[in-house]
Write a protein that holds these residues in place. Sequence first.
Motif, mmCIF file in Angstrom:
data_model
loop_
_atom_site.group_PDB
_atom_site.id
_atom_site.type_symbol
_atom_site.label_atom_id
_atom_site.label_comp_id
_atom_site.label_asym_id
_atom_site.label_seq_id
_atom_site.Cartn_x
_atom_site.Cartn_y
_atom_site.Cartn_z
ATOM 1 N N LEU A 1 2.997 -4.237 12.645
ATOM 2 C CA LEU A 1 3.192 -2.309 13.165
ATOM 3 C C LEU A 1 1.921 -2.225 14.147
ATOM 4 C CD1 LEU A 1 1.369 -1.421 10.133
ATOM 5 C CD2 LEU A 1 3.911 -0.619 10.301
ATOM 6 N N MET B 1 7.888 -0.203 5.483
ATOM 7 C CA MET B 1 6.990 -1.419 4.999
ATOM 8 C C MET B 1 6.196 -2.119 3.431
ATOM 9 S SD MET B 1 3.022 -0.086 6.229
ATOM 10 C CE MET B 1 2.358 -1.159 5.121
ATOM 11 N N LYS B 2 7.140 -0.670 2.953
ATOM 12 C CA LYS B 2 6.616 -1.306 0.858
ATOM 13 C C LYS B 2 6.737 -2.355 0.168
ATOM 14 C CE LYS B 2 7.475 3.148 0.181
ATOM 15 N NZ LYS B 2 7.324 3.792 1.165
ATOM 16 N N TYR C 1 7.425 -5.854 2.066
ATOM 17 C CA TYR C 1 6.914 -6.795 1.814
ATOM 18 C C TYR C 1 5.709 -6.875 1.317
ATOM 19 C CZ TYR C 1 9.696 -6.039 6.296
ATOM 20 O OH TYR C 1 11.513 -6.659 7.089
ATOM 21 N N ASP C 2 5.784 -8.011 1.943
ATOM 22 C CA ASP C 2 3.939 -9.186 0.911
ATOM 23 C C ASP C 2 2.903 -8.147 1.962
ATOM 24 O OD1 ASP C 2 5.609 -10.406 -1.148
ATOM 25 O OD2 ASP C 2 6.027 -11.584 0.863
ATOM 26 N N TYR C 3 2.878 -8.540 3.374
ATOM 27 C CA TYR C 3 1.847 -8.702 3.784
ATOM 28 C C TYR C 3 2.144 -7.391 5.347
ATOM 29 C CZ TYR C 3 0.175 -12.513 2.030
ATOM 30 O OH TYR C 3 -0.687 -12.727 0.380
ATOM 31 N N PHE C 4 1.097 -6.594 5.701
ATOM 32 C CA PHE C 4 0.721 -6.225 7.341
ATOM 33 C C PHE C 4 0.268 -6.117 8.001
ATOM 34 C CE2 PHE C 4 -2.761 -4.001 7.190
ATOM 35 C CZ PHE C 4 -3.402 -3.369 5.837
ATOM 36 N N ILE C 5 0.447 -6.630 9.468
ATOM 37 C CA ILE C 5 -0.301 -6.733 10.639
ATOM 38 C C ILE C 5 -0.258 -5.584 11.086
ATOM 39 C CG2 ILE C 5 -0.379 -8.581 12.281
ATOM 40 C CD1 ILE C 5 -0.238 -10.127 9.979
ATOM 41 N N ILE D 1 -2.755 -15.981 6.453
ATOM 42 C CA ILE D 1 -2.023 -15.534 5.374
ATOM 43 C C ILE D 1 -1.489 -16.539 5.026
ATOM 44 C CG2 ILE D 1 -0.090 -14.350 4.755
ATOM 45 C CD1 ILE D 1 -1.083 -11.762 6.629
ATOM 46 N N ALA E 1 -4.099 -18.707 2.576
ATOM 47 C CA ALA E 1 -4.340 -17.803 2.017
ATOM 48 C C ALA E 1 -3.302 -18.264 1.088
ATOM 49 C CB ALA E 1 -4.891 -16.064 1.456
ATOM 50 N N GLU E 2 -2.203 -17.840 1.315
ATOM 51 C CA GLU E 2 -0.792 -18.563 0.732
ATOM 52 C C GLU E 2 -0.980 -19.806 0.272
ATOM 53 O OE1 GLU E 2 1.870 -16.635 -1.042
ATOM 54 O OE2 GLU E 2 1.011 -14.775 -0.073
ATOM 55 N N ARG F 1 -2.523 -20.598 -3.349
ATOM 56 C CA ARG F 1 -2.147 -19.819 -4.750
ATOM 57 C C ARG F 1 -1.474 -20.119 -5.249
ATOM 58 N NH1 ARG F 1 -0.721 -14.463 -5.011
ATOM 59 N NH2 ARG F 1 -0.993 -13.620 -3.394
ATOM 60 N N ASP G 1 -5.073 -15.790 -9.988
ATOM 61 C CA ASP G 1 -4.055 -15.577 -7.929
ATOM 62 C C ASP G 1 -4.261 -16.962 -7.350
ATOM 63 O OD1 ASP G 1 -3.332 -12.710 -9.004
ATOM 64 O OD2 ASP G 1 -5.758 -12.117 -9.033
ATOM 65 N N TYR G 2 -5.077 -17.337 -7.176
ATOM 66 C CA TYR G 2 -6.025 -18.384 -5.588
ATOM 67 C C TYR G 2 -6.435 -19.629 -6.373
ATOM 68 C CZ TYR G 2 -4.293 -14.700 -2.564
ATOM 69 O OH TYR G 2 -3.768 -14.062 -1.756
ATOM 70 N N ILE H 1 -9.146 -16.277 2.438
ATOM 71 C CA ILE H 1 -8.316 -15.461 0.479
ATOM 72 C C ILE H 1 -8.537 -13.994 1.445
ATOM 73 C CG2 ILE H 1 -8.015 -14.853 -1.124
ATOM 74 C CD1 ILE H 1 -7.900 -18.320 -1.776
ATOM 75 N N ALA I 1 -6.601 -12.272 4.194
ATOM 76 C CA ALA I 1 -5.256 -12.114 3.850
ATOM 77 C C ALA I 1 -5.025 -11.246 2.751
ATOM 78 C CB ALA I 1 -4.562 -13.227 3.139
ATOM 79 N N ASN J 1 -4.818 -7.355 4.574
ATOM 80 C CA ASN J 1 -3.686 -7.461 5.067
ATOM 81 C C ASN J 1 -2.605 -7.362 3.830
ATOM 82 O OD1 ASN J 1 -4.868 -7.638 7.259
ATOM 83 N ND2 ASN J 1 -3.392 -8.977 8.142
ATOM 84 N N VAL K 1 -0.071 -5.578 1.642
ATOM 85 C CA VAL K 1 0.802 -4.338 1.544
ATOM 86 C C VAL K 1 0.861 -2.984 0.271
ATOM 87 C CG1 VAL K 1 3.273 -3.364 1.188
ATOM 88 C CG2 VAL K 1 2.345 -5.222 3.287
#
Lengths: 207, 207
Positions: free
Chosen positions: A123, A159-160, A162-166, A181, A184-185, A188, B163-164, B181, B184, B187, B189
């Motif tokens: 964004l 954007m809704k 999506y998983d993440y926004f920047i 991100i 962190a993933e 997961r 979750d993690y 984490i 992330a 960020n 959504v």
Amino acid sequence: MKKRGILMVVSGPSGAGKGTICKELLENNKNIKLSVSATTRAPREGEVEGVNYYYKTHDEFKKMIDDGDMFEYAERYGNFYGTPKAAIMKDLEEGIDVLLEIEMIGALNVKRMCPDSVLIFVLPPSLEELKKRLTGRGTETEEQIEKRFSMAYEEIQTMKEYDYFIINEEVEKAASEIEEILSAEKNRVSRYSSDIINKFREEYETC
Amino acid sequence: MKKRGILMVVSGPSGAGKGTICKELLENNKNIKLSVSATTRAPREGEVEGVNYYYKTHDEFKKMIDDGDMFEYAERYGNFYGTPKAAIMKDLEEGIDVLLEIEMIGALNVKRMCPDSVLIFVLPPSLEELKKRLTGRGTETEEQIEKRFSMAYEEIQTMKEYDYFIINEEVEKAASEIEEILSAEKNRVSRYSSDIINKFREEYETC
């Protein structure tokens, strides 16, 4: 335990700066590979097969679609552009993280076919800043800018999905947020828990 | 746009090192606050109300349960221990991130009541290393260690509900993985998209 790579898909409205962020991210992270698209358009001067694009004939491209070897594809100005699956899957299997910079419909198709992928939406800090950036390029007419601006606003609503926004206020910060991100993933549970539980089970049974 | 704080819940088997990791995390991140539990047990020498625990009578504790002011609680050796909701909700509202170090059943209760919370499971690098750490404490009999060890193995199976995960090979690395984490999640959504879309809508309508 070797971790599978992660497929990151980056989208965002024109002028949000996703290209610059991706460039910064790739420069700082040699383990992340930019996915190369396939296209039916002719190579331009200086473009290299396998670096800029995989160049395909219409028939070859069509066969790839029919064989289910495209994550997503679209037609633009009579040419086809698409994301070939095989190379990406091989990289992920080898633990390489892959970056895809594509527009929204493509991104959602990737997510559908590869639910493990991570969708990131870039964004601008504000609409005012977005307009300034679009104008600053100096390559488009006022009318074209107005059109891109309205489109950008529409795109932001998506954007809704999506998983993440920047929020791209500063390129370095935005790129390091994507790194966080990614990190962190990699922690997961839904991604790696069976591998981990198996590892401990094996150790438990032999000790 | 002011972001709500994030509630992080950290659990893990005895010997995995969650206490040390949380301490490191809190030292390096002044915006993260450790949640203070309530208990009916008497304060020990040197313990301070509101720092170590909120000390409650049995009647007060029971009233908090009845009023729905406990995220979770458990009885141990005749005393009650629990996580009071009000203080946490106030901190989150003010943008402060809150850390809770509790065992698994409590963690799942928190997730149920606060689906936005982030559940993190701390793992030892291996069972061998776990046994070494449990033995190294020198405070327990061999039988007690064996019991803790079997329990730890059982507990590891429950990581699927989190979750993690964090594999605690080195405290500094583990703590910084929790920081990533947290970053992330800021960020994510699903956590903030309505706020962001509203912000852009307001700007669009006034420009």
